[in-house]
Write a protein that holds these residues in place. Structure first.
Motif, PDB file in Angstrom:
ATOM      1  N   ASP A  34       0.845  -1.260   0.115  1.00  0.00           N
ATOM      2  CA  ASP A  34       0.145   0.006  -0.271  1.00  0.00           C
ATOM      3  C   ASP A  34       0.853   1.414  -0.446  1.00  0.00           C
ATOM      4  OD1 ASP A  34      -1.599  -1.645  -0.165  1.00  0.00           O
ATOM      5  OD2 ASP A  34      -3.088  -1.831   2.319  1.00  0.00           O
ATOM      6  N   PRO A  36       1.113   6.173  -0.150  1.00  0.00           N
ATOM      7  CA  PRO A  36       0.839   7.048   0.046  1.00  0.00           C
ATOM      8  C   PRO A  36      -0.254   7.555  -1.318  1.00  0.00           C
ATOM      9  CG  PRO A  36       2.835   7.515   1.269  1.00  0.00           C
ATOM     10  CD  PRO A  36       2.867   6.383   0.176  1.00  0.00           C
ATOM     11  N   ALA A  37      -1.487   7.964  -0.997  1.00  0.00           N
ATOM     12  CA  ALA A  37      -2.205   8.633  -2.285  1.00  0.00           C
ATOM     13  C   ALA A  37      -3.440   9.412  -1.468  1.00  0.00           C
ATOM     14  CB  ALA A  37      -3.047   7.592  -2.901  1.00  0.00           C
ATOM     15  N   GLY A  38      -3.598  10.635  -2.728  1.00  0.00           N
ATOM     16  CA  GLY A  38      -4.585  12.207  -2.600  1.00  0.00           C
ATOM     17  C   GLY A  38      -3.810  12.649  -1.437  1.00  0.00           C
ATOM     18  N   ARG A  41      -2.875  11.514   2.430  1.00  0.00           N
ATOM     19  CA  ARG A  41      -0.920  10.927   2.600  1.00  0.00           C
ATOM     20  C   ARG A  41      -1.775   9.880   2.708  1.00  0.00           C
ATOM     21  NH1 ARG A  41       0.100  11.493  -2.301  1.00  0.00           N
ATOM     22  NH2 ARG A  41       2.711  10.916  -2.345  1.00  0.00           N
ATOM     23  N   ARG A  42      -3.237   9.364   3.069  1.00  0.00           N
ATOM     24  CA  ARG A  42      -3.383   7.885   3.700  1.00  0.00           C
ATOM     25  C   ARG A  42      -3.203   6.566   2.647  1.00  0.00           C
ATOM     26  NH1 ARG A  42      -8.353   5.525   2.963  1.00  0.00           N
ATOM     27  NH2 ARG A  42      -9.159   6.279   0.471  1.00  0.00           N
ATOM     28  N   LEU A  43      -2.529   6.171   2.953  1.00  0.00           N
ATOM     29  CA  LEU A  43      -2.180   4.754   2.146  1.00  0.00           C
ATOM     30  C   LEU A  43      -3.597   4.018   1.785  1.00  0.00           C
ATOM     31  CD1 LEU A  43       0.493   2.568   4.930  1.00  0.00           C
ATOM     32  CD2 LEU A  43       1.014   4.285   3.002  1.00  0.00           C
ATOM     33  N   VAL A  44      -3.251   3.159   0.462  1.00  0.00           N
ATOM     34  CA  VAL A  44      -3.839   3.350  -0.396  1.00  0.00           C
ATOM     35  C   VAL A  44      -3.996   1.811  -0.329  1.00  0.00           C
ATOM     36  CG1 VAL A  44      -5.437   3.666  -2.873  1.00  0.00           C
ATOM     37  CG2 VAL A  44      -4.959   5.562  -1.004  1.00  0.00           C
ATOM     38  N   ALA A  45      -4.514   0.947  -0.976  1.00  0.00           N
ATOM     39  CA  ALA A  45      -3.656  -0.447  -1.599  1.00  0.00           C
ATOM     40  C   ALA A  45      -4.268  -0.324  -3.953  1.00  0.00           C
ATOM     41  CB  ALA A  45      -4.876  -1.559  -1.646  1.00  0.00           C
ATOM     42  N   SER A  46      -3.714  -1.060  -3.758  1.00  0.00           N
ATOM     43  CA  SER A  46      -3.442  -0.968  -5.204  1.00  0.00           C
ATOM     44  C   SER A  46      -4.138  -1.100  -5.643  1.00  0.00           C
ATOM     45  CB  SER A  46      -1.751  -1.543  -5.572  1.00  0.00           C
ATOM     46  OG  SER A  46      -2.497  -3.135  -5.571  1.00  0.00           O
ATOM     47  N   ASP A  50      -6.991  -4.531  -4.969  1.00  0.00           N
ATOM     48  CA  ASP A  50      -8.033  -4.335  -5.114  1.00  0.00           C
ATOM     49  C   ASP A  50      -9.109  -5.433  -5.174  1.00  0.00           C
ATOM     50  OD1 ASP A  50      -8.198  -1.995  -2.609  1.00  0.00           O
ATOM     51  OD2 ASP A  50      -8.536  -0.166  -4.355  1.00  0.00           O
TER      52      ASP A  50
END
Length: 313
Positions: A34, A36-38, A41-46, A50
């Motif tokens: 995972d 950081p995104a947005g 910068r929270r962790l996001v799965a690819s 998903d």
């Protein structure tokens, strides 16, 4: 066959879907951890993670594919083959040896052309008229393994790298399934790549995406299309970056100096090393994309004003 699929971005999802729908069994997915995104910068799965979780498939997220814990789990699963699409990490020899039929990569070029991380972007920027996708056996070299099969795709005059990559993702997904079928029934044997015709496609940097207005219009247009959507072609206007979202050649304008702007009610032209290009969509720094004519009205371009190249250093 029992498959473990490796992939990370959205472009890999069509291939995963095609394999799930095939006669083979996707028992697990390997993807990048995972990230950081947005703005938060929270962790996001690819996207691949998903999609796999939606399908109830085990997801493995090793920090590095050489991690012993990951390789131990892969050996426990015992895949017949590991198909790969844009996974994003180098595979060590110890991991390559685990599946009976190795790791088979779907690469978005006609190998040996455009080996590397950004084959579609380089193909557009080079003005290729035809490109495609290849499936090949992964070995220690960079995209140098023997090839199982290819599909071809015409490069259209207005294609961005995003447009072309989307078409190749779907065409390539069928090729990848056919490759798995051929490996299973023994009808496909990989053929070594020719030594001639090798070209490299390293990752396009932000610096690479800066437009040189002294280049010919054709080159400028290719850079803009090749760098769309990422990393995004750009230039400098009044000391700030201006992203170039969409351009088009304007062959009837040859009176503008390189970088010189000319704005009318419904058009914005920029001079190059040959004829002009028309700016269709731009994105000023800190703002959303907008029509170039609307942007020009807002900034009130002065006669003789130019788009510049950033100073180095």
């Amino acid at each position: 066959m029992k498959l473990v699929f490796a992939g990370t971005p959205e472009v890999a999802v069509p291939a995963l879907d095609a394999l799930i729908a095939s006669r083979h069994e996707v028992v697990a997915v390997v993807t990048r951890p995972d990230a950081p995104a947005g703005r938060g910068r929270r962790l996001v799965a690819s996207p691949v993670a998903d999609r796999a979780e939606e399908a109830g498939i085990e997801v493995l997220k090793p920090v590095k594919p050489r991690d012993e814990e990951f390789q131990a789990r892969l050996r426990e699963i015992g895949p017949d083959c590991c198909p790969v699409v844009a996974y994003g990490a180098l595979l060590p020899k110890s991991a390559l040896e685990i599946p009976a039929h190795g790791w088979v990569n779907l690469h978005f070029s006609l190998l040996p052309a455009w080996r590397g991380a950004a084959p579609v972007q380089h193909s557009v920027m080079a003005g290729d008229e035809v490109t495609g996708a290849s499936t090949f056996q992964i070995e220690q070299g960079l995209d140098s393994g023997p090839v199982y099969g290819v599909v071809t795709e015409d490069v259209r005059a207005t294609d961005t790298s995003g447009d072309l990559l989307t078409r190749l993702a779907f065409a390539g997904s069928g090729l990848l399934v056919a490759t798995m079928d051929g490996i299973e029934d023994g009808s496909l044997k990989p053929v070594p790549q020719p030594e001639d015709g090798v070209s490299l496609a390293p990752k396009i940097t932000v610096e690479d995406a800066q437009v040189d207005w002294h280049a010919p219009a054709l080159r400028v247009d290719r850079v803009v299309r090749g760098c769309t959507p990422a990393p995004g072609a750009w230039t400098v206007f009044r000391g700030e970056r201006l992203k170039l979202v969409q351009t088009a050649p304007a062959q009837d304008r040859t009176d503008l100096a390189p970088g010189e702007l000319s704005a009318g009610k419904n058009h914005v032209h920029v001079g190059t090393g040959s004829h002009a290009v028309e700016l269709l969509w731009v994105q000023p720094q800190g703002k959303k994309p907008m029509r170039a004519a609307d942007w020009a009205r807002g900034v009130r371009i002065a006669p003789g004003e130019v788009l510049a190249k950033a100073e180095v250093g």
